[in-house]
Design an enzyme around this catalytic site. Sequence first.
Site, PDB file in Angstrom:
ATOM      1  N   ASP A 187      15.034  -6.925 132.208  1.00  0.00           N
ATOM      2  CA  ASP A 187      15.486  -7.185 133.584  1.00  0.00           C
ATOM      3  C   ASP A 187      15.269  -5.930 134.420  1.00  0.00           C
ATOM      4  O   ASP A 187      16.076  -5.001 134.399  1.00  0.00           O
ATOM      5  CB  ASP A 187      16.957  -7.590 133.597  1.00  0.00           C
ATOM      6  CG  ASP A 187      17.419  -8.039 134.983  1.00  0.00           C
ATOM      7  OD1 ASP A 187      16.778  -7.656 135.989  1.00  0.00           O
ATOM      8  OD2 ASP A 187      18.420  -8.764 135.055  1.00  0.00           O
ATOM      9  N   HIS A 192      19.905  -2.428 139.619  1.00  0.00           N
ATOM     10  CA  HIS A 192      20.629  -1.814 138.514  1.00  0.00           C
ATOM     11  C   HIS A 192      20.190  -0.376 138.235  1.00  0.00           C
ATOM     12  O   HIS A 192      20.661   0.228 137.257  1.00  0.00           O
ATOM     13  CB  HIS A 192      20.454  -2.664 137.260  1.00  0.00           C
ATOM     14  CG  HIS A 192      20.803  -4.103 137.466  1.00  0.00           C
ATOM     15  ND1 HIS A 192      22.079  -4.513 137.759  1.00  0.00           N
ATOM     16  CD2 HIS A 192      20.040  -5.221 137.478  1.00  0.00           C
ATOM     17  CE1 HIS A 192      22.092  -5.837 137.921  1.00  0.00           C
ATOM     18  NE2 HIS A 192      20.865  -6.283 137.755  1.00  0.00           N
ATOM     19  N   ILE A 207      24.680  -1.380 140.103  1.00  0.00           N
ATOM     20  CA  ILE A 207      25.675  -2.102 139.321  1.00  0.00           C
ATOM     21  C   ILE A 207      25.090  -2.473 137.952  1.00  0.00           C
ATOM     22  O   ILE A 207      23.873  -2.483 137.753  1.00  0.00           O
ATOM     23  CB  ILE A 207      26.167  -3.372 140.044  1.00  0.00           C
ATOM     24  CG1 ILE A 207      25.018  -4.366 140.243  1.00  0.00           C
ATOM     25  CG2 ILE A 207      26.815  -3.009 141.371  1.00  0.00           C
ATOM     26  CD1 ILE A 207      25.458  -5.712 140.823  1.00  0.00           C
ATOM     27  N   GLY A 210      24.962  -8.383 134.882  1.00  0.00           N
ATOM     28  CA  GLY A 210      25.979  -9.310 134.402  1.00  0.00           C
ATOM     29  C   GLY A 210      25.751  -9.709 132.951  1.00  0.00           C
ATOM     30  O   GLY A 210      26.700  -9.852 132.181  1.00  0.00           O
TER      31      GLY A 210
END
Length: 284
Positions: A187, A192, A207, A210
């Site tokens: 990803d 991120h 961040i 998830g």
Amino acid sequence: MPIDPAKAVAAEPRSAEISWDHKDVQLYHLGLGAGSPATDPDELRYTLESRLHVLPSFATVAGAGMGVVGGLSAPGIDIDLAAVLHGGQSITLHRPVPAGGRAVSTSRVAAVYDKGKAAVLVLRSEASDAEGPLWTSDAQIFVRGEGGWGGDRGPSERLALPDREPDKTVERPVREDQALLYRLSGDWNPLHADPEFAALAGFDRPILHGLCTYGMTLKAVVDTVLGGDVARVRSYRTRFAGIVFPGETLRIRMWADEGRVQVTVTAVERDDAPVLADTLVEHS
């Protein structure tokens, strides 16, 4: 409208061959924070190839090619990726994931729901190898601003927590560099890693993925309630209720009943802000 529900659901599934080996599994586990302490036998089963067990959530990154972004380019879908939120994730295991293998992954839009101010796409991936089905994975994707056409609202199940204190509560630190390591499993969203991109998305710093929190949580359940036996996991689902910043601490509360573990995850440093909700691990 940018989403044509009938066309999206009716589109032919897309298939691709995927493969992985022990290095992919080890990298994924390290991205979840496995390997600390490095010589702990309970951690070596995630990091040492001669003892390797595969956490079932590895299915979300196996092959790193038939994921959410691919599903968003399906026929009948033309949307702004800035309007997309990963709302939930579920995996059903048909048998334990091998530490290396080749499989055919078939992806399709299983459903499109109308939530009024948003649409929800259910992107389903099914993987099978020469021995048969391996797993089925559903990603629930919210697309802001694309609802309101009068379609089916879809399920909105919420799990009521047991009326008792958690049976187990553990805390898991998120390393400052954890998102940088986790993204090597496939990803590459700059949200991120790139502070400037994160600022454009409304965050003061990058961040955590998830799905990294998702994997960390399953590892905590397996290690704490299931005796470290990844093969006992039958299914695992969650709703993403909030974000996590690298450097924070996850508080993972577990309620164990026959054949199932209910879980909530919060961010300790932000007054137990919700992170994962409606989370359930079903097991043998």
